[in-house]
Design a protein around this motif. Structure first.
Motif, PDB file in Angstrom:
ATOM      1  N   VAL A  12       0.841  -1.201   0.000  1.00 47.88           N
ATOM      2  CA  VAL A  12       0.000   0.000   0.000  1.00 47.88           C
ATOM      3  C   VAL A  12       0.875   1.249   0.000  1.00 47.88           C
ATOM      4  O   VAL A  12       0.717   2.141  -0.830  1.00 47.88           O
ATOM      5  CB  VAL A  12      -0.954   0.020   1.215  1.00 47.88           C
ATOM      6  N   ILE A  13       1.805   1.314   0.948  1.00 47.36           N
ATOM      7  CA  ILE A  13       2.714   2.457   1.048  1.00 47.36           C
ATOM      8  C   ILE A  13       4.007   2.193   0.280  1.00 47.36           C
ATOM      9  O   ILE A  13       4.485   3.034  -0.475  1.00 47.36           O
ATOM     10  CB  ILE A  13       3.021   2.772   2.527  1.00 47.36           C
ATOM     11  N   VAL A  14       4.574   1.033   0.502  1.00 49.32           N
ATOM     12  CA  VAL A  14       5.784   0.618  -0.218  1.00 49.32           C
ATOM     13  C   VAL A  14       5.608  -0.827  -0.679  1.00 49.32           C
ATOM     14  O   VAL A  14       4.824  -1.577  -0.102  1.00 49.32           O
ATOM     15  CB  VAL A  14       7.057   0.713   0.665  1.00 49.32           C
ATOM     16  N   ASP A  15       6.351  -1.199  -1.691  1.00 51.98           N
ATOM     17  CA  ASP A  15       6.237  -2.563  -2.201  1.00 51.98           C
ATOM     18  C   ASP A  15       7.237  -3.477  -1.502  1.00 51.98           C
ATOM     19  O   ASP A  15       8.046  -4.140  -2.145  1.00 51.98           O
ATOM     20  CB  ASP A  15       6.449  -2.587  -3.715  1.00 51.98           C
ATOM     21  N   THR A  16       7.178  -3.489  -0.174  1.00 53.96           N
ATOM     22  CA  THR A  16       8.045  -4.405   0.560  1.00 53.96           C
ATOM     23  C   THR A  16       7.568  -5.842   0.401  1.00 53.96           C
ATOM     24  O   THR A  16       8.287  -6.771   0.753  1.00 53.96           O
ATOM     25  CB  THR A  16       8.089  -4.045   2.056  1.00 53.96           C
ATOM     26  N   ALA A  17       6.350  -6.006  -0.141  1.00 54.80           N
ATOM     27  CA  ALA A  17       5.829  -7.359  -0.356  1.00 54.80           C
ATOM     28  C   ALA A  17       6.786  -8.172  -1.231  1.00 54.80           C
ATOM     29  O   ALA A  17       6.952  -9.374  -1.025  1.00 54.80           O
ATOM     30  CB  ALA A  17       4.449  -7.286  -1.004  1.00 54.80           C
ATOM     31  N   LYS A  18       7.437  -7.505  -2.187  1.00 52.01           N
ATOM     32  CA  LYS A  18       8.350  -8.234  -3.076  1.00 52.01           C
ATOM     33  C   LYS A  18       9.563  -8.746  -2.307  1.00 52.01           C
ATOM     34  O   LYS A  18      10.095  -9.821  -2.603  1.00 52.01           O
ATOM     35  CB  LYS A  18       8.792  -7.345  -4.237  1.00 52.01           C
ATOM     36  N   TYR A  19       9.993  -7.982  -1.289  1.00 53.78           N
ATOM     37  CA  TYR A  19      11.129  -8.415  -0.481  1.00 53.78           C
ATOM     38  C   TYR A  19      10.732  -9.568   0.443  1.00 53.78           C
ATOM     39  O   TYR A  19      11.511 -10.493   0.670  1.00 53.78           O
ATOM     40  CB  TYR A  19      11.684  -7.248   0.331  1.00 53.78           C
ATOM     41  N   HIS A  20       9.500  -9.484   0.978  1.00 58.77           N
ATOM     42  CA  HIS A  20       8.995 -10.605   1.779  1.00 58.77           C
ATOM     43  C   HIS A  20       8.952 -11.875   0.931  1.00 58.77           C
ATOM     44  O   HIS A  20       9.360 -12.950   1.377  1.00 58.77           O
ATOM     45  CB  HIS A  20       7.579 -10.297   2.289  1.00 58.77           C
ATOM     46  N   ARG A  71      12.627 -20.264  15.047  1.00 60.51           N
ATOM     47  CA  ARG A  71      14.013 -20.044  14.616  1.00 60.51           C
ATOM     48  C   ARG A  71      14.075 -19.758  13.118  1.00 60.51           C
ATOM     49  O   ARG A  71      14.742 -18.808  12.676  1.00 60.51           O
ATOM     50  CB  ARG A  71      14.871 -21.269  14.945  1.00 60.51           C
ATOM     51  N   ILE A  72      13.355 -20.553  12.330  1.00 64.46           N
ATOM     52  CA  ILE A  72      13.379 -20.381  10.877  1.00 64.46           C
ATOM     53  C   ILE A  72      12.678 -19.087  10.472  1.00 64.46           C
ATOM     54  O   ILE A  72      13.124 -18.385   9.557  1.00 64.46           O
ATOM     55  CB  ILE A  72      12.729 -21.602  10.189  1.00 64.46           C
ATOM     56  N   ALA A  73      11.590 -18.742  11.173  1.00 68.94           N
ATOM     57  CA  ALA A  73      10.884 -17.489  10.879  1.00 68.94           C
ATOM     58  C   ALA A  73      11.791 -16.293  11.143  1.00 68.94           C
ATOM     59  O   ALA A  73      11.789 -15.314  10.388  1.00 68.94           O
ATOM     60  CB  ALA A  73       9.615 -17.394  11.715  1.00 68.94           C
ATOM     61  N   ASP A  78      15.606 -12.007   9.127  1.00 64.12           N
ATOM     62  CA  ASP A  78      16.962 -11.481   8.954  1.00 64.12           C
ATOM     63  C   ASP A  78      17.257 -11.251   7.470  1.00 64.12           C
ATOM     64  O   ASP A  78      17.866 -10.243   7.090  1.00 64.12           O
ATOM     65  CB  ASP A  78      17.993 -12.446   9.546  1.00 64.12           C
ATOM     66  N   LYS A  79      16.817 -12.204   6.639  1.00 59.93           N
ATOM     67  CA  LYS A  79      17.014 -12.069   5.195  1.00 59.93           C
ATOM     68  C   LYS A  79      16.223 -10.876   4.663  1.00 59.93           C
ATOM     69  O   LYS A  79      16.725 -10.084   3.851  1.00 59.93           O
ATOM     70  CB  LYS A  79      16.561 -13.355   4.489  1.00 59.93           C
ATOM     71  N   TYR A  80      14.991 -10.723   5.136  1.00 60.84           N
ATOM     72  CA  TYR A  80      14.142  -9.601   4.718  1.00 60.84           C
ATOM     73  C   TYR A  80      14.779  -8.266   5.101  1.00 60.84           C
ATOM     74  O   TYR A  80      14.834  -7.338   4.292  1.00 60.84           O
ATOM     75  CB  TYR A  80      12.767  -9.747   5.370  1.00 60.84           C
ATOM     76  N   LEU A  81      15.282  -8.166   6.329  1.00 63.57           N
ATOM     77  CA  LEU A  81      15.913  -6.925   6.787  1.00 63.57           C
ATOM     78  C   LEU A  81      17.143  -6.588   5.954  1.00 63.57           C
ATOM     79  O   LEU A  81      17.429  -5.417   5.689  1.00 63.57           O
ATOM     80  CB  LEU A  81      16.284  -7.038   8.266  1.00 63.57           C
ATOM     81  N   GLU A  82      17.856  -7.616   5.541  1.00 57.71           N
ATOM     82  CA  GLU A  82      19.021  -7.406   4.680  1.00 57.71           C
ATOM     83  C   GLU A  82      18.587  -6.820   3.335  1.00 57.71           C
ATOM     84  O   GLU A  82      19.236  -5.921   2.790  1.00 57.71           O
ATOM     85  CB  GLU A  82      19.744  -8.740   4.461  1.00 57.71           C
ATOM     86  N   LEU A  83      17.448  -7.308   2.823  1.00 62.76           N
ATOM     87  CA  LEU A  83      16.956  -6.858   1.521  1.00 62.76           C
ATOM     88  C   LEU A  83      16.455  -5.411   1.555  1.00 62.76           C
ATOM     89  O   LEU A  83      16.579  -4.680   0.575  1.00 62.76           O
ATOM     90  CB  LEU A  83      15.836  -7.780   1.034  1.00 62.76           C
TER      91      LEU A  83
END
Length: 216
Positions: A12-20, A71-73, A78-83
């Motif tokens: 809606v505000i940003v396309d962070t969905a693609k990073y998720h 743990r996996i979540a 962590d990967k998302y924050l890196e992106l």
């Protein structure tokens, strides 16, 4: 009378969905299957651990212990924050900042209602945090959408009645949550993806304050 506009974050505000999606897709490979964009639609507006439960089902690992799921979540996060660490103002979706400015000029309150636990850093990195009168995110709620808690908390924090609010959402679960709260809703997306949305637009920029006032 319209007194508060509540925005979801991702899509809606940003396309962070693609990073998720990219982060979940990488995790899917590690779990032994290919996670698709179509499957990702069900993750929009849903909490991280609830998404992890779906991943376990898709991977045929329903017996995975809760501690391992957590743990996996966290690994996925962590990967998302890196992106997203280099996300900037120019990644705001069409019309978002224009509408935020117009709402402020009109004296209409603005809130964020998101399942994301990373909402604040994203609002800060995109330089729009100052537009928001309240930020209700995954760190403040106990129940995930479609429970209406996140939107009801936003209205309560600002002392505004639910029927004086409009919610911008791009997920079926989020639209259902807003409707349960007795709020007007604008869906960002298509009729195919958001069959429960009465008002649909491709992006926030297609709406105006005049239209928002008409539907509350």
């Amino acid at each position: 009378m319209l007194k508060l506009v509540i925005f979801d974050l991702d899509g809606v505000i940003v396309d962070t969905a693609k990073y998720h999606y990219l982060a979940w897709r990488e995790l899917g490979f590690e779990l032994g299957f290919e996670f698709t964009e179509k499957q990702n639609e069900a993750f929009k507006g849903v909490s991280r651990l609830a998404c992890m439960d779906i991943m376990c089902t898709l991977a045929g690992k329903e017996d995975m212990p809760t501690s391992e799921r957590e743990r996996i979540a966290n690994q996925k996060n962590d990967k998302y924050l890196e992106l997203i660490k280099n996300i900037k103002n120019d990644e705001l979706l069409d019309g978002v900042e224009r509408l935020l400015k117009d709402l402020k000029s009109a004296g209409i309150k603005v809130a964020l209602g998101s399942a994301s636990k990373n909402a604040l850093p994203i609002l800060e990195k995109t330089n729009i945090l100052h537009y928001f009168d309240a930020v209700i995110d995954g760190n403040k709620v106990k129940k995930a959408k479609p429970d209406p808690e996140v939107f009801e908390l936003a209205a309560k924090e600002l002392g505004i009645l639910n029927n004086e609010c409009i919610v911008f959402e791009d997920a079926v679960a989020g639209i259902e949550a807003a409707l349960k709260a007795g709020m007007a809703v604008i869906g960002i997306g298509t009729q195919e993806n958001l069959p429960n949305a009465k008002h649909l637009f491709n992006n926030v920029g297609e709406t105006t304050i005049e239209f928002l006032k008409m539907i509350v």
